[in-house]
Design an enzyme around this catalytic site. Structure first.
Site, PDB file in Angstrom:
ATOM      1  N   GLY A 248      45.799 -34.096  -8.752  1.00 11.46           N
ATOM      2  CA  GLY A 248      46.382 -35.053  -7.568  1.00 11.46           C
ATOM      3  C   GLY A 248      47.825 -35.992  -7.242  1.00 11.46           C
ATOM      4  N   SER A 249      47.743 -36.975  -7.459  1.00 12.79           N
ATOM      5  CA  SER A 249      48.635 -37.865  -7.558  1.00 12.79           C
ATOM      6  C   SER A 249      48.769 -38.764  -9.436  1.00 12.79           C
ATOM      7  CB  SER A 249      48.446 -39.696  -6.360  1.00 12.79           C
ATOM      8  OG  SER A 249      47.295 -39.859  -6.365  1.00 12.79           O
ATOM      9  N   GLY A 253      45.636 -39.467 -11.854  1.00 12.74           N
ATOM     10  CA  GLY A 253      45.935 -39.177 -12.863  1.00 12.74           C
ATOM     11  C   GLY A 253      45.736 -40.723 -14.372  1.00 12.74           C
ATOM     12  N   GLU A 270      46.938 -32.143 -13.909  1.00 10.96           N
ATOM     13  CA  GLU A 270      47.609 -31.076 -13.181  1.00 10.96           C
ATOM     14  C   GLU A 270      48.234 -32.522 -11.640  1.00 10.96           C
ATOM     15  OE1 GLU A 270      49.464 -28.922 -13.306  1.00 10.96           O
ATOM     16  OE2 GLU A 270      47.570 -27.516 -13.974  1.00 10.96           O
TER      17      GLU A 270
HETATM   18  P1  NAD Z   1      45.453 -38.106  -4.628  1.00 17.89           P
HETATM   19  O1  NAD Z   1      45.669 -38.341  -5.334  1.00 17.89           O
HETATM   20  O2  NAD Z   1      45.120 -38.744  -2.918  1.00 17.89           O
HETATM   21  O3  NAD Z   1      43.668 -37.133  -4.657  1.00 17.89           O
HETATM   22  C1  NAD Z   1      43.615 -35.876  -4.807  1.00 17.89           C
HETATM   23  C2  NAD Z   1      42.151 -36.047  -5.372  1.00 17.89           C
HETATM   24  O4  NAD Z   1      41.835 -36.678  -6.392  1.00 17.89           O
HETATM   25  C3  NAD Z   1      41.649 -35.734  -4.190  1.00 17.89           C
HETATM   26  O5  NAD Z   1      40.351 -35.209  -4.303  1.00 17.89           O
HETATM   27  C4  NAD Z   1      40.795 -37.919  -4.250  1.00 17.89           C
HETATM   28  O6  NAD Z   1      39.554 -37.913  -3.826  1.00 17.89           O
HETATM   29  C5  NAD Z   1      40.481 -37.590  -5.804  1.00 17.89           C
HETATM   30  N1  NAD Z   1      40.488 -38.912  -6.873  1.00 17.89           N
HETATM   31  C6  NAD Z   1      41.716 -40.086  -6.459  1.00 17.89           C
HETATM   32  N2  NAD Z   1      41.731 -41.793  -6.800  1.00 17.89           N
HETATM   33  C7  NAD Z   1      40.425 -40.318  -7.553  1.00 17.89           C
HETATM   34  C8  NAD Z   1      39.704 -41.298  -8.649  1.00 17.89           C
HETATM   35  N3  NAD Z   1      40.507 -42.048  -9.256  1.00 17.89           N
HETATM   36  N4  NAD Z   1      38.594 -40.249  -9.443  1.00 17.89           N
HETATM   37  C9  NAD Z   1      38.387 -39.916  -9.002  1.00 17.89           C
HETATM   38  N5  NAD Z   1      38.698 -38.631  -8.343  1.00 17.89           N
HETATM   39  C10 NAD Z   1      40.077 -39.902  -7.460  1.00 17.89           C
HETATM   40  O7  NAD Z   1      46.526 -36.990  -4.319  1.00 17.89           O
HETATM   41  P2  NAD Z   1      46.501 -36.180  -2.660  1.00 17.89           P
HETATM   42  O8  NAD Z   1      47.672 -37.317  -1.832  1.00 17.89           O
HETATM   43  O9  NAD Z   1      44.712 -35.374  -2.350  1.00 17.89           O
HETATM   44  O10 NAD Z   1      47.599 -35.321  -3.023  1.00 17.89           O
HETATM   45  C11 NAD Z   1      48.606 -35.337  -3.114  1.00 17.89           C
HETATM   46  C12 NAD Z   1      49.157 -35.062  -4.629  1.00 17.89           C
HETATM   47  O11 NAD Z   1      48.578 -33.875  -5.262  1.00 17.89           O
HETATM   48  C13 NAD Z   1      51.014 -35.673  -4.790  1.00 17.89           C
HETATM   49  O12 NAD Z   1      51.102 -35.834  -5.626  1.00 17.89           O
HETATM   50  C14 NAD Z   1      51.304 -33.792  -5.911  1.00 17.89           C
HETATM   51  O13 NAD Z   1      51.980 -33.458  -6.258  1.00 17.89           O
HETATM   52  C15 NAD Z   1      50.161 -33.928  -6.480  1.00 17.89           C
HETATM   53  N6  NAD Z   1      49.629 -32.947  -6.651  1.00 17.89           N
HETATM   54  C16 NAD Z   1      49.883 -31.883  -7.838  1.00 17.89           C
HETATM   55  C17 NAD Z   1      49.818 -30.224  -8.432  1.00 17.89           C
HETATM   56  C18 NAD Z   1      49.686 -29.970  -9.394  1.00 17.89           C
HETATM   57  O14 NAD Z   1      49.298 -28.993  -9.546  1.00 17.89           O
HETATM   58  N7  NAD Z   1      50.805 -29.893 -10.205  1.00 17.89           N
HETATM   59  C19 NAD Z   1      49.480 -29.977  -6.947  1.00 17.89           C
HETATM   60  C20 NAD Z   1      48.471 -30.586  -5.391  1.00 17.89           C
HETATM   61  C21 NAD Z   1      49.107 -31.720  -6.238  1.00 17.89           C
END
Ligand code: NAD
Length: 516
Positions: A248-249, A253, A270
């Site tokens: 995710g974002s 992370g 990731e």
């Molecule tokens: P996001 O960070 O909003 O959410 C990702 C996941 O994390 C969701 O399931 C969310 O519920 C969970 N989450 C959020 N905060 C959390 C916390 N504090 N503790 C535990 N879980 C938590 O991301 P998004 O908007 O769904 O996806 C887009 C982002 O993901 C972009 O930044 C993109 O670059 C990144 N991404 C990276 C990869 C990679 O492989 N590097 C792949 C796909 C997406």
């Protein structure tokens, strides 16, 4: 140019039919009198409207899921790896059988165009094939011992419960990269998908459940917990979860990493990317234009590997920009189920707001918008976010250019020397994917060398997105450092033990130490 959109009712029918074929029964009563915390609403970015209420996991559900997965692990870890591979093989068969159904759900929930949705499911099939092969490998090394009559080896053992937290934009492939490999490695999985894509998660979990029934794998090798970040946090803090693999974002992370570290758990992160391509004077521009447009505008700019920065040699910048703006002007934006569409919707109007803010900031920082930016279908779908991909020419790598905006915005900069291009390329906090378009071999090699791109993925004459599963996937710096999928990424899902076996009949201490 597609002018119409499906209705929410059409999409509901399509999603329900796909779920039925996969074997998912939705709890129609969910949400009746429940609170927001208890229900996760499946919605579609195609219209921006809600589809179905899906029950969210309560804290007690998460506790039970981890306990089940932990119990199953104690059995699964001793199941011979090639037999574990049978489960993954069966999952791969079911994914093949239901490729169209899963692709429908990916399009309905994540808005991907048909070929990309099918491609995402293909990645799941591919990683299953890879993991089946892996289940007959998982090899350690034999190391030369300094002592006669001793054997020194490295053995890889299953790790435990893997908590998979995934993002909306690869709503099922990321799960499969983790799950197929983790299962082959002898781990069990608890999956917390994005709250934006519950339906495809239910479908994947059901197929794995069916595969487990078919091959007689223990109940509990996989559990799904649907919900928002609070559900993810519970997994993050649970010491029975040996590895948290979170996609995710970078913001996410930054929260997850220290929390898992505080309990000495492992993470595989990731996170966001801010990927660039260098276009050298010798580049084949036909090929470069194709590669750039797919990487920058494909998936409506919502891949972690999306091309966001173009660093072009000043001698060819005007020519390339003219060709790109001409290509952007013809990009069909619209219904992702329409075969002619190349750019589907953004995930939400919130994402559109963030895109518009970024473009406004880029302009305030001296940038000039050269293409795109217009919103489409706002009259018939005000809650959806269809937008023309944007190209902004910037004079320098200003603040907004150094950030990841998760939308189709391509910033174009120019360079004079390759050293300058590489310096610009690396001067961002993220380090996921990169590429160079050139026919000069020395330039290509330099870009791939230790002094070149600082990313986890570095390509030549191909864009930044669209990785194959055979290579390890991941990036450096604020992208998190994790590696998933192919190559030896499987090691993150196992623990190694160093074994010394003395068959000499006498005790010889290392480093010639004498004692007794
Ligand atoms: P996001 O960070 O909003 O959410 C990702 C996941 O994390 C969701 O399931 C969310 O519920 C969970 N989450 C959020 N905060 C959390 C916390 N504090 N503790 C535990 N879980 C938590 O991301 P998004 O908007 O769904 O996806 C887009 C982002 O993901 C972009 O930044 C993109 O670059 C990144 N991404 C990276 C990869 C990679 O492989 N590097 C792949 C796909 C997406």
């Amino acid at each position: 140019m597609p002018r119409t959109l499906p209705t929410t009712d059409d999409l509901r029918t399509r999603a329900r039919a796909a779920l039925d074929r996969v074997g998912v029964t939705l709890d129609e009563g969910a949400g009746g009198g429940g609170t927001e915390r208890e229900v996760c609403h499946a919605r579609t970015p195609l219209t921006g409207e809600r589809l179905f209420p899906v029950p969210a996991a309560t804290p007690a559900d998460v506790e039970e899921a981890v306990a089940d997965a932990h119990r199953a692990f104690l059995d699964w870890r001793s199941t011979p790896a090639p037999r574990r591979g049978e489960l993954v093989r069966r999952l791969g068969e079911l994914l093949r059988e239901h490729q169209e159904d899963l692709a429908d759900l990916v399009t309905v929930e994540a808005g991907k165009i048909r070929s990309e949705a099918l491609g995402e499911v293909q990645e799941m099939i591919d990683i299953c094939d890879f993991a089946v092969g892996l289940s007959r490998q998982l090899y350690g090394r034999t190391i030369a011992s300094e002592r006669p009559g001793h054997r020194l080896t490295e053995t890889w053992h299953p790790l435990g419960v893997v908590g998979v937290v995934s993002a909306f934009n690869f709503p099922c492939a990321v799960w499969s990269w983790n799950t197929a490999v983790a299962l082959a490695c002898g781990d069990t999985v608890v999956w917390k998908p994005s709250e934006l894509t519950p339906l495809i998660s239910l479908a994947c979990a059901r197929l794995l459940e069916r595969a487990a029934e078919d091959v007689g794998a223990p109940d509990g090798v996989h559990r799904l917990v649907i919900g928002d970040r609070a559900v993810g946090e519970q997994l993050v803090d649970d010491s029975r979860v040996a590895l948290v693999s979170a996609t995710g974002s970078t913001r996410m992370g930054r929260e997850v990493g220290p929390r898992v570290a505080a309990r000495f758990g492992r993470t595989l992160l990731e996170l966001g990317g801010n990927n660039a391509a260098v276009v050298a004077p010798s580049a084949d521009l036909d090929l470069a234009v194709q590669g750039i447009v797919f990487a920058a505008a494909g998936t409506a700019g919502q891949r972690c590997t999306t091309l966001r920065r173009l660093i072009v040699h000043r001698d060819i910048a005007d020519t390339l920009v003219a060709r790109l703006t001409a290509a952007y002007a013809k990009l069909p934006v619209g219904d992702p189920f329409d075969e002619a569409t190349l750019v589907g919707p953004l995930i939400s109007t919130g994402a559109l707001d963030r895109m518009q803010e970024a473009v406004a900031r880029a302009q305030a920082e001296g940038g000039k918008v050269l293409a795109g930016g217009g919103r489409r279908f706002a009259d018939i779908a005000p809650d959806a976010a269809y937008v023309e991909p944007v190209i902004v020419r910037v004079g320098a790598q200003t603040g907004v250019v150094r950030e990841e905006t998760f939308a189709p915005v391509l910033y174009v900069m120019t360079y004079e020397t390759l050293a300058e291009a590489i310096a610009l390329h690396n001067d961002v906090p993220q380090g996921l994917s990169s590429s160079i378009f050139t026919r000069d071999q020395a330039e290509a090699e330099l870009f791939l060398s230790a002094e070149g791109s600082d990313c986890g993925i570095a390509n030549v004459n191909i864009g930044t997105s669209g990785a194959e599963i055979g290579g390890a996937f991941g990036g450096e710096k604020e992208t998190g450092g994790g590696r998933e999928s192919g190559s030896d990424a499987w090691r993150a899902y196992m623990r190694s033990a160093t074994n010394t076996v003395n068959y000499s009949g006498r005790l010889a201490l290392a480093q010639n130490v004498s004692f007794l």
